[in-house]
Design a protein around this motif. Structure first.
Motif, short mmCIF file in Angstrom:
data_model
loop_
_atom_site.label_atom_id
_atom_site.label_comp_id
_atom_site.label_asym_id
_atom_site.label_seq_id
_atom_site.Cartn_x
_atom_site.Cartn_y
_atom_site.Cartn_z
N ALA A 239 0.71 -3.92 1.07
CA ALA A 239 0.14 -4.14 -0.26
C ALA A 239 -0.90 -3.07 -0.59
CB ALA A 239 -0.48 -5.53 -0.35
N LEU A 240 -1.75 -2.73 0.38
CA LEU A 240 -2.77 -1.71 0.16
C LEU A 240 -2.14 -0.33 -0.06
CD1 LEU A 240 -5.42 -2.82 2.80
CD2 LEU A 240 -5.57 -3.06 0.31
N ILE A 241 -1.09 -0.02 0.69
CA ILE A 241 -0.41 1.26 0.52
C ILE A 241 0.21 1.34 -0.87
CG2 ILE A 241 1.52 2.68 1.31
CD1 ILE A 241 0.97 1.62 4.15
N LEU A 242 0.83 0.24 -1.31
CA LEU A 242 1.44 0.22 -2.64
C LEU A 242 0.39 0.37 -3.73
CD1 LEU A 242 4.12 -2.57 -2.09
CD2 LEU A 242 4.56 -0.14 -2.49
N LEU A 243 -0.79 -0.24 -3.54
CA LEU A 243 -1.87 -0.06 -4.50
C LEU A 243 -2.31 1.40 -4.56
CD1 LEU A 243 -4.15 -3.18 -3.85
CD2 LEU A 243 -2.90 -2.64 -5.96
N ARG A 244 -2.38 2.03 -3.39
CA ARG A 244 -2.75 3.45 -3.35
C ARG A 244 -1.71 4.32 -4.06
NH1 ARG A 244 -1.60 8.36 -2.80
NH2 ARG A 244 -2.31 9.73 -1.12
N LEU A 245 -0.44 3.88 -4.05
CA LEU A 245 0.64 4.65 -4.65
C LEU A 245 0.89 4.32 -6.13
CD1 LEU A 245 3.33 4.56 -1.80
CD2 LEU A 245 1.97 6.52 -2.52
N LEU A 246 0.14 3.38 -6.69
CA LEU A 246 0.43 2.93 -8.05
C LEU A 246 0.52 4.07 -9.08
CD1 LEU A 246 -1.36 -0.46 -8.78
CD2 LEU A 246 1.09 0.07 -8.77
N PRO A 247 -0.40 5.03 -9.09
CA PRO A 247 -0.27 6.12 -10.07
C PRO A 247 1.05 6.88 -9.92
CG PRO A 247 -2.47 6.10 -9.12
CD PRO A 247 -1.64 5.15 -8.30
N TRP A 248 1.49 7.06 -8.68
CA TRP A 248 2.75 7.76 -8.42
C TRP A 248 3.94 6.89 -8.78
CZ3 TRP A 248 6.54 6.99 -4.40
CH2 TRP A 248 7.44 8.05 -4.24
N LEU A 249 3.83 5.59 -8.48
CA LEU A 249 4.92 4.66 -8.77
C LEU A 249 5.13 4.49 -10.27
CD1 LEU A 249 4.12 1.86 -6.15
CD2 LEU A 249 5.99 3.52 -6.03
N MET A 250 4.05 4.59 -11.04
CA MET A 250 4.10 4.29 -12.47
C MET A 250 4.22 5.54 -13.33
SD MET A 250 1.22 1.25 -12.49
CE MET A 250 1.52 0.80 -14.22
N LYS A 251 4.86 6.58 -12.78
CA LYS A 251 5.05 7.82 -13.54
C LYS A 251 5.87 7.57 -14.80
CE LYS A 251 3.16 11.43 -11.44
NZ LYS A 251 2.28 12.39 -12.14
N ASP A 252 6.86 6.70 -14.69
CA ASP A 252 7.68 6.36 -15.85
C ASP A 252 7.11 5.14 -16.57
OD1 ASP A 252 9.51 8.34 -15.91
OD2 ASP A 252 11.26 7.08 -15.53
N SER A 253 7.61 4.88 -17.76
CA SER A 253 7.22 3.67 -18.48
C SER A 253 7.77 2.44 -17.76
CB SER A 253 7.74 3.73 -19.92
OG SER A 253 9.15 3.86 -19.92
#
Length: 331
Positions: A239-253
């Protein structure tokens, strides 16, 4: 298929919606027992989940009847095909949700879902063993047929009173998870970056340790042990890793692919709550309320964004962009 029918070509990945809704319903049911939360919320979510599951089953079946070519393309796709495993998973979750209301109905639905899950997992895994697979097709969706499928089979088997069978399915799910995890991490570390529309599938990474913890609790006796705490701890790390990756994950709409986060998020909330129900007095007591609130926020935000897509007639288009990005040439 005649254009006049205007039948939505529902992809199997739509069943991810049922995962999130049923997971949140289960969390609220446990919350009603340990915190005296309103039981109506959990029961309402259970029936909303059932209604969505039933609608998707009908639409997905109609696709096979009226647009068979499109359905076969999904089966042949190296990534999209794994979502087909969700038909069995969500069917079993539906059975578990209906258990307090009809044991015969729950058992019948469960047997159908479990048989489909086992058959599809064997078929899909056998295909993977052929080799010659493009590394770009190795994504977290690989967890769905075996890892998620067998963990949920174990959970519902135990709830129905078949603990010995639950242990067998837990073992199948646990070792499938470990094997797939090593292959997936190798791909993420050394392969090409996931295209932006496909990145939300990494939300599935949260599910194996957390759903696995629930499956383990369903087959274990007595108070919590080291393994279940360790699995929840690994889930917290994911969960913490995914939070850290949120800006990268949310590149698209936003796309409905973000439902991939919901099953793991609700399982991460439910597992500590189940431990409290068993008398755990450690860190889980402090973590459980925070994780429960977080799970509700995740599901509400994803559901609200999905409703917005539906209102603007962009739901199928959004999901098509999500799945088309994963097109690769080899199985």
């Amino acid at each position: 298929m005649s254009a006049s029918l205007k039948l939505p070509l529902v992809p199997a990945s739509f069943f991810g919606i049922v995962l999130g809704l049923s997971g949140l319903a289960n969390a609220w049911r446990v919350g009603a027992r340990i915190w005296q939360l309103p039981s109506m919320v959990g029961e309402t979510l259970t029936f909303v989940s059932f209604a969505v599951w039933l609608l998707l089953i009908v639409l997905f079946s109609l696709k096979w009847i009226m647009a068979r070519e499109e359905a076969l393309k999904e089966v042949a796709h190296p990534v999209q095909c794994c979502f087909i495993g969700l038909l069995g998973v969500t069917t079993m979750l539906t059975a578990g949700g209906l258990l307090p209301y009809s044991r015969i109905g729950a058992e019948t639905i469960f047997l159908v879902g479990a048989a489909f899950t086992l058959a599809f997992s064997v078929w899909r895994t056998g295909g993977l063993w052929h080799g010659e697979r493009d590394i770009a097709a190795t994504t977290a969706v690989l967890y769905l047929p075996s890892g998620a499928g067998f963990f949920v089979t174990a959970i519902v088997s135990a709830a129905l009173g078949f603990p010995d069978w639950a242990q067998l399915f837990f073992g199948a799910g646990f070792f499938s998870w470990l094997a797939i995890e090593s292959a997936l991490l190798h791909r993420l570390l050394t392969g090409p970056a996931l295209p932006p529309p496909l990145r939300p599938t990494l939300g599935i990474q949260l599910a194996p340790p957390t759903v696995g913890a629930l499956a383990y609790m369903s087959v274990m006796q007595g108070p919590a042990d080291t393994l279940v705490h360790a699995m929840i701890g690994y889930g917290l790390l994911q969960a913490l890793i995914l939070l850290r990756l949120l800006p990268w994950l949310m590149k698209d709409s936003f796309s409905p692919g973000y439902w991939a986060f919901t099953f793991g998020a609700t399982a991460l909330a439910t597992a500590p709550m189940r431990l409290i129900e068993r008398g755990d007095t450690g860190p889980m007591v402090k973590l459980a309320p925070v994780l429960f609130i977080a799970a509700n926020i995740v599901v509400i935000l994803v559901a609200a964004a999905t409703i917005w897509l539906i209102a603007n007639r962009k739901l199928v288009i959004g999901w098509a962009e999500f799945t088309d990005s994963s097109a690769v040439s080899r199985r």
